[in-house]
Design an enzyme around this catalytic site. Structure first.
Site, PDB file in Angstrom:
ATOM      1  N   ASP A 185       0.860  -1.182   0.000  1.00  0.00           N
ATOM      2  CA  ASP A 185       0.000   0.000   0.000  1.00  0.00           C
ATOM      3  C   ASP A 185       0.898   1.235   0.000  1.00  0.00           C
ATOM      4  O   ASP A 185       2.125   1.125  -0.031  1.00  0.00           O
ATOM      5  CB  ASP A 185      -0.962  -0.034   1.178  1.00  0.00           C
ATOM      6  N   ASP A 227      -8.238  -6.953   0.547  1.00  0.00           N
ATOM      7  CA  ASP A 227      -7.245  -7.207   1.599  1.00  0.00           C
ATOM      8  C   ASP A 227      -7.839  -6.770   2.913  1.00  0.00           C
ATOM      9  O   ASP A 227      -8.694  -5.864   2.947  1.00  0.00           O
ATOM     10  CB  ASP A 227      -5.963  -6.396   1.373  1.00  0.00           C
ATOM     11  N   CYS A 234     -14.139 -27.985   6.760  1.00  0.00           N
ATOM     12  CA  CYS A 234     -13.037 -27.109   6.339  1.00  0.00           C
ATOM     13  C   CYS A 234     -11.797 -27.954   6.022  1.00  0.00           C
ATOM     14  O   CYS A 234     -11.496 -28.918   6.716  1.00  0.00           O
ATOM     15  CB  CYS A 234     -12.735 -26.100   7.449  1.00  0.00           C
ATOM     16  N   CYS A 287      -8.274 -27.258  10.997  1.00  0.00           N
ATOM     17  CA  CYS A 287      -9.483 -28.090  11.134  1.00  0.00           C
ATOM     18  C   CYS A 287      -9.187 -29.570  10.902  1.00  0.00           C
ATOM     19  O   CYS A 287      -9.910 -30.430  11.389  1.00  0.00           O
ATOM     20  CB  CYS A 287     -10.572 -27.592  10.190  1.00  0.00           C
TER      21      CYS A 287
END
Lengths: 379, 379
Positions: B91, B267, B305, B310
């Site tokens: 950025d 983002d 997931c 997971c």
């Protein structure tokens, strides 16, 4: 199945062996990373395997407080709870009671130790039976007897009474131990006194434990000399077919001196604690990565190191992470530091097989201690 | 090489495409995890790849302060510095100047912004030229123009002047941009006002950037309605052969609404920040793992997931780690939360190809919002 120690080779008192466990076999001497709260700080089980870590230690005292042994038991034991399928040793909580109790206050009576939780000040009472019962539920591969850990400053008289109590506590713990898949180790105490260590060792061995550890060497204030005496005075009385574990020791020099004196297993929070403070082991001594001289050092911590960290990251990057409070920095340094100690034990095994352990020590210490090395003064 | 957007398929305004970069190609829509200080908090590059994360964002403002762009440049650029060989977007520092400046005080002049460091209070002056020069040195794949980020409460008059200044700043940044391997994106501002967004978009596009982002939608106090307006009023003026990036957005509902409106990239720090506070995304809404009801819950966060967390860990274990301040807990939740958003974009891509994006939205929102879902009120 109980653990079984297989002696493979010797070099003077140093031993190269294999410890057979329910969760795999591993070669000794071996360093055990510490996973206090059912996690080796910042690391995954896969990372521990990558660095050839073969067994970890977890703390009964901490797991008793959080999440509680019943939750770990309901999860299917500590291995399942933390997703770690290698061998796990749990300590007894004895050392933590003496080192972590709120304000360090505790009331030692024959029945056990009364103290306050380091988390919330709640009154707690830990007994030899309770320690073993908690460990039975945690279902570690190796449980430790509950012992008293007197300070380094304790008098001969105090230690004499203390080792008698520790023997009574060891017996009480052994009597209630009921997990057939879990081994139980006895702990030899006695400070730096030859007669006390001898007595403690002989009486502990009489109880026939699955392994023996030498305690009381990693308190605040213990000297290296006291540590070496504690080992030397205990080892002769431990049967050769049982593993020998030096508790709370993780300094590279001490590991070498311990192995030379006949120790098979070590544990310590040192590599992960040092990591969180930006320190890294190197063969030329410890370095602190926060030092300004590493700002633009685009080389690994050690170019000869085979760890994930040294293969992929520079000192400049790790320094940036540590100074920026990024936990990935502690993770990278933990990987390096633990691998450093594991690699040290690998090299010690080779030195035992090749019968050159004293040459190995000399070379290692010359590099590691540098100017501080005096070859006439060995531990 | 500059990035190149390849449009593959459409469903109404939603786009399925491929962004070609110097560090690999990836499919869009895509969510970018944020690696503020050259590290996605607690995670390794390998873990990011495992979760199919294809591009990350890093913050120019933070890297300017620590370790400094010259050190990153000497390391060989940001990819080498942090050992990440996938695409990186940086950025401009604009948002951080406005959100992180000490005491939120800053002095905006035509030349740039004068403010104090959030680290040590040191006076800093960031200009459009300096932002681009820093990003040139960081050598990210995509740099962002330096823009003013007015608060949600800014008046129409203020915003009108502000977008003019942002256009002048965009031009000044573009004029000094000299890294031929780095793309430069322009930023469209204008709050929730149709005419301002239109004007900002048309004038920014005239400058011919490599991609366009829609800014000013993730400040404190922005309403969802304002965000959707900002997108709807900007998108028609962005050429179809350029990527479109909605800055600072990572809520699952907002990602879906953004994709439906024609956004390609997102983002947000949300998945990693939520993780550190014990929160996890699930298809039935966010949960907080610290909740006592998970104490003995030996099931994964979501059994459907496919993330590392997971597949291997239970809610009870993660709860134990988070409540015990173990960073491995934040690491496990970060993996799950980022994977959740990446998986969401994968499913959105499929929905675009199968032309059923509105059905996908309806089904997702019904599960995710539960009782709060009102199918008549869509963004």
């Amino acid at each position: 199945m109980k653990v079984k120690y297989e002696l493979v080779d010797e070099c003077d008192k140093a031993r190269y062996g294999i410890l057979h466990t329910n969760h795999g076999d591993f070669e000794t001497p071996m360093f055990m990373p510490v996973g206090t709260q059912a996690t080796v700080k910042t690391l995954s089980p896969e990372e521990l395997k990558d660095m050839k870590s073969a067994i970890i230690l977890s703390n009964t005292y901490h797991l008793w407080l959080r999440p509680g042994e019943d939750i770990v038991n309901k999860a299917g034991g500590l291995h399942k709870f933390m997703n770690y399928d290698g061998p796990i040793l749990t300590d007894s909580g004895g050392f933590q009671v003496f080192s972590l109790a709120k304000n360090k206050k505790k009331d030692i009576v024959e029945e056990g130790v009364l103290f306050k939780s380091h988390l919330d000040g709640k009154k707690l009472f830990l007994t030899p039976e309770l320690s073993i019962q908690i460990q039975n539920k945690l279902d570690s591969d190796i449980a430790m007897s509950f012992d008293e850990c007197p300070p380094a400053s304790a008098s001969y008289e105090y230690l004499k009474n203390s080792i008698e109590r520790t023997l009574r506590w060891a017996k009480r713990g052994k009597d209630v131990h009921s997990n057939k898949n879990q081994s139980l180790f006895g702990i030899i105490q006695g400070g730096p006194h030859e007669d006390l260590r001898k007595y403690s060792a002989i009486e502990t061995v009489k109880m026939d434990f699955d392994g023996y550890s030498i305690g009381g060497v990693a308190n605040d204030g213990e000297s290296k000399d006291d540590m070496y005496k504690a080992i030397d005075y205990s080892i002769p009385y431990i049967p050769k077919d049982k593993p020998r574990y030096l508790m709370g020791v993780g300094d590279p020099v001490d590991i070498i001196e311990g192995v030379i004196r006949g120790i098979d297993m070590f544990d310590c929070v040192l590599p992960t604690r040092l990591a969180r403070h930006g320190n890294a082991f190197t063969h030329n001594g410890k370095i602190n990565i926060k030092n300004a001289k590493y700002k633009e050092d685009f080389t690994p911590i050690e170019s000869t190191c085979d760890c994930y960290t040294c293969k992929h990251y520079t000192k400049a990057y790790i320094r940036h992470l540590i100074t920026s409070d990024e936990t990935f920095g502690a993770r990278l340094l933990s990987i390096h530091n633990i691998r450093f100690l594991i690699k040290l034990t690998e090299e010690l095994r080779v030195a035992i097989k090749e019968k050159n352990i004293y040459e190995y020590r000399e070379k290692f210490l010359q590099n590691y201690l540098g100017d501080k090395y005096d070859k006439n003064i060995k531990g």
